[in-house]
Design a protein around this motif. Structure first.
Motif, short mmCIF file in Angstrom:
data_model
loop_
_atom_site.label_atom_id
_atom_site.label_comp_id
_atom_site.label_asym_id
_atom_site.label_seq_id
_atom_site.Cartn_x
_atom_site.Cartn_y
_atom_site.Cartn_z
N ALA A 11 0.86 -1.19 0.00
CA ALA A 11 0.00 0.00 0.00
C ALA A 11 0.89 1.24 0.00
CB ALA A 11 -0.92 0.00 1.22
N GLY A 12 0.31 2.37 -0.34
CA GLY A 12 1.08 3.60 -0.38
C GLY A 12 0.25 4.80 0.02
N ILE A 13 0.92 5.95 0.12
CA ILE A 13 0.28 7.22 0.46
C ILE A 13 0.50 8.17 -0.71
CG2 ILE A 13 0.30 9.20 2.04
CD1 ILE A 13 -0.71 6.62 3.37
N ALA A 14 -0.58 8.79 -1.17
CA ALA A 14 -0.50 9.74 -2.27
C ALA A 14 -1.16 11.05 -1.87
CB ALA A 14 -1.17 9.18 -3.52
N PRO A 25 4.59 0.14 -3.81
CA PRO A 25 5.25 1.16 -2.99
C PRO A 25 6.47 1.82 -3.65
CG PRO A 25 4.69 -0.72 -1.64
CD PRO A 25 4.47 -1.13 -3.08
N ALA A 26 6.99 1.22 -4.71
CA ALA A 26 8.07 1.88 -5.45
C ALA A 26 7.53 3.04 -6.28
CB ALA A 26 8.79 0.88 -6.36
N LEU A 27 6.24 3.00 -6.62
CA LEU A 27 5.60 4.06 -7.40
C LEU A 27 4.77 5.00 -6.54
CD1 LEU A 27 4.43 1.90 -10.42
CD2 LEU A 27 6.48 3.32 -10.26
N LEU A 52 -4.74 7.05 1.11
CA LEU A 52 -4.20 5.70 1.16
C LEU A 52 -4.53 5.02 -0.16
CD1 LEU A 52 -3.10 3.14 2.66
CD2 LEU A 52 -5.46 2.79 3.44
N VAL A 53 -3.52 4.47 -0.83
CA VAL A 53 -3.72 3.76 -2.09
C VAL A 53 -3.46 2.28 -1.82
CG1 VAL A 53 -2.96 3.52 -4.48
CG2 VAL A 53 -2.96 5.78 -3.39
#
Length: 140
Positions: free
Chosen positions: A51-54, A96-98, A122-123
């Motif tokens: 997961a990631g944060i945008a 998470p690399a992107l 949150l993505v």
């Protein structure tokens, strides 16, 4: 005087679909309680490998456009070496690399300093993990 460092964990249910979840209101509420009108930094961190944060615009289609772009860049097929879980799950580990698992944002006078159309999101493309923790930390 409030603590110079305060942290809280949000428990988010993302469900079984790819999702962009707007965290802006939760961030603002946290800052109202912890920043006490001070300047500082808000760190938003998701301690998950998929997961990631945008910081993006939401509600005008940009969140759907982001998910569509990620589907194009990271197709859910069998090309991935990481193969446990649902078909194509290896792509979730590349996400998470992107879309990094963190964002550090300015806080001015206790308020999140975002642009007019920016939201903290949150993505999550991992349809197998329906619950996420997000750590909010204020330093000021």
């Amino acid at each position: 005087m409030p603590d110079a460092f305060t942290t809280r964990i949000l428990h988010i249910t993302t469900g079984t679909d790819e999702t962009v979840t707007d965290l802006t209101h939760a961030c603002e509420t946290f800052l109202q309680e912890s920043a006490a009108g001070r300047d500082g930094l808000l760190n938003v961190f998701v301690p998950h490998a998929t997961a990631g944060i945008a910081v993006i615009e939401t509600g005008a289609g940009s969140d759907d456009d982001l998910l569509a772009a990620l589907r194009t860049l990271l197709p859910a097929d069998n090309r991935w070496l990481h193969r446990h879980g649902t078909p194509g799950h290896g792509r979730d580990h590349v996400l998470p690399a992107l879309v990094p698992p963190h964002a550090t944002l300015p806080v001015i006078a206790g308020r999140l300093e975002l642009g007019t159309w920016q939201s903290v999101c949150l993505v999550d493309t991992n349809i197998s993990n329906t619950h996420r923790d997000v750590r909010l930390s204020f330093y000021g």
